[in-house]
Design a protein around this motif. Structure first.
Motif, PDB file in Angstrom:
ATOM      1  N   VAL A  98       9.777  -6.132 -10.165  1.00  0.00           N
ATOM      2  CA  VAL A  98       9.893  -5.127 -11.221  1.00  0.00           C
ATOM      3  C   VAL A  98      11.336  -5.078 -11.678  1.00  0.00           C
ATOM      4  N   ARG A  99      11.538  -5.208 -12.970  1.00  0.00           N
ATOM      5  CA  ARG A  99      12.904  -5.260 -13.498  1.00  0.00           C
ATOM      6  C   ARG A  99      13.641  -3.937 -13.294  1.00  0.00           C
ATOM      7  N   ARG A 100      12.912  -2.831 -13.455  1.00  0.00           N
ATOM      8  CA  ARG A 100      13.539  -1.518 -13.302  1.00  0.00           C
ATOM      9  C   ARG A 100      12.763  -0.727 -12.257  1.00  0.00           C
ATOM     10  N   PRO A 101      13.094  -0.891 -11.010  1.00  0.00           N
ATOM     11  CA  PRO A 101      12.358  -0.190  -9.952  1.00  0.00           C
ATOM     12  C   PRO A 101      12.417   1.324 -10.135  1.00  0.00           C
ATOM     13  N   THR A 102      11.254   1.959 -10.071  1.00  0.00           N
ATOM     14  CA  THR A 102      11.184   3.422 -10.172  1.00  0.00           C
ATOM     15  C   THR A 102      10.143   3.916  -9.180  1.00  0.00           C
ATOM     16  N   ARG A 103      10.118   5.238  -9.031  1.00  0.00           N
ATOM     17  CA  ARG A 103       9.129   5.831  -8.134  1.00  0.00           C
ATOM     18  C   ARG A 103       7.756   5.931  -8.794  1.00  0.00           C
ATOM     19  N   SER A 104       7.666   5.581 -10.081  1.00  0.00           N
ATOM     20  CA  SER A 104       6.409   5.749 -10.806  1.00  0.00           C
ATOM     21  C   SER A 104       5.619   4.450 -10.918  1.00  0.00           C
ATOM     22  N   ARG A 105       5.905   3.501 -10.039  1.00  0.00           N
ATOM     23  CA  ARG A 105       5.242   2.206 -10.164  1.00  0.00           C
ATOM     24  C   ARG A 105       3.898   2.151  -9.444  1.00  0.00           C
ATOM     25  N   GLU A 106       3.432   3.286  -8.890  1.00  0.00           N
ATOM     26  CA  GLU A 106       2.162   3.262  -8.168  1.00  0.00           C
ATOM     27  C   GLU A 106       1.015   2.870  -9.098  1.00  0.00           C
ATOM     28  N   ASP A 109     -34.170  -2.942 -16.263  1.00  0.00           N
ATOM     29  CA  ASP A 109     -33.469  -4.063 -15.657  1.00  0.00           C
ATOM     30  C   ASP A 109     -32.009  -4.144 -16.087  1.00  0.00           C
ATOM     31  N   ALA A 110     -31.580  -3.264 -17.022  1.00  0.00           N
ATOM     32  CA  ALA A 110     -30.191  -3.260 -17.466  1.00  0.00           C
ATOM     33  C   ALA A 110     -29.367  -2.363 -16.553  1.00  0.00           C
ATOM     34  N   VAL A 111     -29.359  -2.710 -15.292  1.00  0.00           N
ATOM     35  CA  VAL A 111     -28.677  -1.920 -14.272  1.00  0.00           C
ATOM     36  C   VAL A 111     -27.844  -2.862 -13.416  1.00  0.00           C
ATOM     37  N   TYR A 112     -26.628  -2.435 -13.108  1.00  0.00           N
ATOM     38  CA  TYR A 112     -25.776  -3.224 -12.227  1.00  0.00           C
ATOM     39  C   TYR A 112     -25.491  -2.385 -10.990  1.00  0.00           C
ATOM     40  N   THR A 113     -25.697  -2.951  -9.820  1.00  0.00           N
ATOM     41  CA  THR A 113     -25.387  -2.268  -8.569  1.00  0.00           C
ATOM     42  C   THR A 113     -24.306  -3.057  -7.840  1.00  0.00           C
ATOM     43  N   GLY A 114     -23.417  -2.350  -7.206  1.00  0.00           N
ATOM     44  CA  GLY A 114     -22.349  -3.029  -6.492  1.00  0.00           C
ATOM     45  C   GLY A 114     -21.615  -2.103  -5.555  1.00  0.00           C
ATOM     46  N   LEU A 115     -20.498  -2.574  -5.047  1.00  0.00           N
ATOM     47  CA  LEU A 115     -19.646  -1.818  -4.144  1.00  0.00           C
ATOM     48  C   LEU A 115     -18.243  -1.788  -4.716  1.00  0.00           C
ATOM     49  N   THR A 116     -17.547  -0.679  -4.523  1.00  0.00           N
ATOM     50  CA  THR A 116     -16.154  -0.576  -4.938  1.00  0.00           C
ATOM     51  C   THR A 116     -15.336   0.120  -3.861  1.00  0.00           C
ATOM     52  N   ALA A 117     -14.064  -0.185  -3.839  1.00  0.00           N
ATOM     53  CA  ALA A 117     -13.097   0.524  -3.003  1.00  0.00           C
ATOM     54  C   ALA A 117     -11.769   0.513  -3.733  1.00  0.00           C
ATOM     55  N   THR A 118     -10.968   1.542  -3.542  1.00  0.00           N
ATOM     56  CA  THR A 118      -9.679   1.626  -4.222  1.00  0.00           C
ATOM     57  C   THR A 118      -8.567   1.915  -3.215  1.00  0.00           C
ATOM     58  N   VAL A 119      -7.399   1.370  -3.498  1.00  0.00           N
ATOM     59  CA  VAL A 119      -6.210   1.587  -2.675  1.00  0.00           C
ATOM     60  C   VAL A 119      -5.020   1.810  -3.603  1.00  0.00           C
ATOM     61  N   GLN A 120      -4.241   2.830  -3.324  1.00  0.00           N
ATOM     62  CA  GLN A 120      -3.005   3.027  -4.092  1.00  0.00           C
ATOM     63  C   GLN A 120      -1.975   1.999  -3.661  1.00  0.00           C
ATOM     64  N   VAL A 121      -1.397   1.322  -4.649  1.00  0.00           N
ATOM     65  CA  VAL A 121      -0.474   0.235  -4.339  1.00  0.00           C
ATOM     66  C   VAL A 121       0.749   0.299  -5.247  1.00  0.00           C
ATOM     67  N   ARG A 122       1.702  -0.545  -4.909  1.00  0.00           N
ATOM     68  CA  ARG A 122       2.921  -0.670  -5.709  1.00  0.00           C
ATOM     69  C   ARG A 122       3.267  -2.155  -5.793  1.00  0.00           C
ATOM     70  N   LEU A 123       3.743  -2.582  -6.962  1.00  0.00           N
ATOM     71  CA  LEU A 123       4.229  -3.956  -7.093  1.00  0.00           C
ATOM     72  C   LEU A 123       5.505  -4.120  -6.285  1.00  0.00           C
ATOM     73  N   ALA A 166       0.847  -1.187   0.000  1.00  0.00           N
ATOM     74  CA  ALA A 166       0.000   0.000   0.000  1.00  0.00           C
ATOM     75  C   ALA A 166       0.883   1.239   0.000  1.00  0.00           C
ATOM     76  N   VAL A 167       0.586   2.190  -0.891  1.00  0.00           N
ATOM     77  CA  VAL A 167       1.350   3.436  -0.958  1.00  0.00           C
ATOM     78  C   VAL A 167       0.882   4.403   0.127  1.00  0.00           C
ATOM     79  N   ASP A 168      -0.412   4.386   0.425  1.00  0.00           N
ATOM     80  CA  ASP A 168      -0.973   5.245   1.466  1.00  0.00           C
ATOM     81  C   ASP A 168      -0.622   4.654   2.832  1.00  0.00           C
ATOM     82  N   LEU A 169       0.406   5.194   3.450  1.00  0.00           N
ATOM     83  CA  LEU A 169       0.885   4.649   4.714  1.00  0.00           C
ATOM     84  C   LEU A 169      -0.064   4.931   5.882  1.00  0.00           C
TER      85      LEU A 169
END
Length: 415
Positions: free
Chosen positions: A313-321, A294-308, A254-257
């Motif tokens: 990663v072959r070339r680690p960089t700060r832009s991997r978020e 009836d062509a409706v989809y309902t659901g839940l979502t959540a997002t987290v900033q992450v890094r591999l 997780a990027v968000d500490l």
């Protein structure tokens, strides 16, 4: 290089018998106008009039022949044994290039109805013997058995309303690429090198945006059994936005500490991270344009900033978020799906909408692609396989443009 891990076939790709109704030909009157228009665009690259005529006949046969779309069944619509031999040569022994035909199809569809994204979808073609180009033994995890099959990756131009395959890459195992006799008999080009199934999909996408000049659009892909780090690297190098479904045990940081329990960026599985992010869930409602109630989809979502993980990663960089998107339903299992994306400027509801394009493609594969015989080629040559799936993709487009793809309401319910 190919490894044993890449011989596993995705669960949704376990082949099932095609219902008899799905083998019925399309109605000729509905297709005629669309067929004439598209044929005038598709076959301009074919140098001879007889090749253009054969191309049209083959597409007509894919749409109109009953049962399996073999060359024999197709040729029965246009004559006897002579017609069969002529069509067989046109598909397996001729020299016409399928790439310009695919490019013309993709550009035509882009003008008529621009895609929202390109969906990379594997296709499995069961085979009884071992002579068809690329066939090998593969383990089906959901069936717990090993069987013969060809594998390919298709690139589908997809929107909420419909989808069409526009490019293909046949996966060739090392058992074929390292066997000079097999390569020669199937006329496999010397330039083809070993690649995993997922690398084949990315390469087929890159053909579209680099060589065909089509707009860069998001890549949507089920990557639960892929090398995610390698796929991310390849797509990012090409500047392609991505939305990849990932396995629950994929390790991320997780990027968000400030997130609780993440241990200051310590690696966790994607499933664990999304359990921690459960309080961040937001309800989303997808309504499809022009659809019924009836062509409706309902659901839940959540997002987290992450890094591999850096070691992945072959070339680690700060832009991997990246952004980890969790998807679930009210009262259901959380998370039901996990998606990794670098599209940070879209609302989660729009990201969720893109993920549903996988269902659109799965549905159109069954309702149209199977019906026009996308998996029915029985020849042995590499070029023959590619010419068949190219013309089957054209037949799919004609059926889709004629209104045979089904409504958006059906897709929403399937989601």
């Amino acid at each position: 290089m190919q490894t044993k891990a890449h011989t596993r076939i995705r669960d949704h790709e376990v082949p099932c018998p095609v219902p008899k109704a799905a083998r019925e030909p399309f109605q000729e009157g509905i297709l005629e106008g669309v067929l004439e228009e598209l044929a005038s665009v598709l076959f301009t690259s074919l140098p001879r009039s007889d090749q253009r005529r054969k191309g049209l006949e083959y597409v007509q046969g894919l749409l109109g022949a009953e049962g399996r779309k073999s060359i024999r069944n197709i040729s029965s619509l246009f004559g006897g044994e002579a017609a069969e031999q002529s069509l067989h040569h046109f598909i397996s022994g001729s020299t016409w290039d399928w790439d310009p035909v695919r490019r013309a199809l993709a550009r035509h569809l882009e003008k008529l109805s621009p895609a929202r994204a390109y969906v990379l979808r594997p296709m499995v073609i069961p085979k009884a013997g071992d002579n068809s180009v690329g066939v090998d033994r593969h383990f089906f995890r959901s069936r717990g058995q090993t069987m013969n099959a060809q594998q390919a990756m298709g690139v589908w131009a997809a929107s909420d309303e419909h989808s069409t395959p526009v490019n293909w890459r046949l996966h060739l195992p090392e058992t074929w690429l390292e066997d000079e006799t097999r390569r020669r008999q199937a006329a496999i080009p010397e330039t083809l090198l070993p690649e995993t199934l997922d690398q084949a999909g990315v390469a087929a996408y890159l053909d579209i945006v680099r060589d065909w000049g089509l707009p860069v659009r998001p890549v949507v892909m089920d990557a639960r059994e892929a090398d995610v780090a390698d796929t991310v690297r390849r797509l990012r190098t090409a500047g392609a936005p991505m939305l990849l479904r990932v396995a629950p045990d994929l390790r991320l940081s997780a990027v968000d500490l400030s997130m609780p329990y993440t241990g200051g960026g310590t690696e966790m599985t994607a499933h664990q991270l999304m359990l921690v992010a459960r309080p961040l869930c937001q309800p989303v409602i997808l309504r499809y344009p022009g659809s019924t109630a009836d062509a409706v989809y309902t659901g839940l979502t959540a997002t987290v900033q992450v890094r591999l993980p850096q070691h992945a990663v072959r070339r680690p960089t700060r832009s991997r978020e990246l952004l980890l998107l969790g998807v679930g339903e009210n009262g259901g299992r959380w998370p039901a799906e996990l998606w990794l994306t670098d599209i940070a400027d879209l609302h989660p509801a729009h990201l969720l909408r893109l993920t549903r394009l996988v269902h659109r493609v799965d549905r159109d594969f069954t309702r149209i692609a199977e019906r026009v015989g996308i998996r029915d080629f029985s020849g042995r040559s590499y070029s023959g396989w590619h010419r068949h799936v190219t013309l089957a993709s054209a037949a799919h487009a004609i059926a889709m443009l004629s209104g045979a793809a089904g409504s958006v309401g059906e897709v929403a319910r399937a989601s």
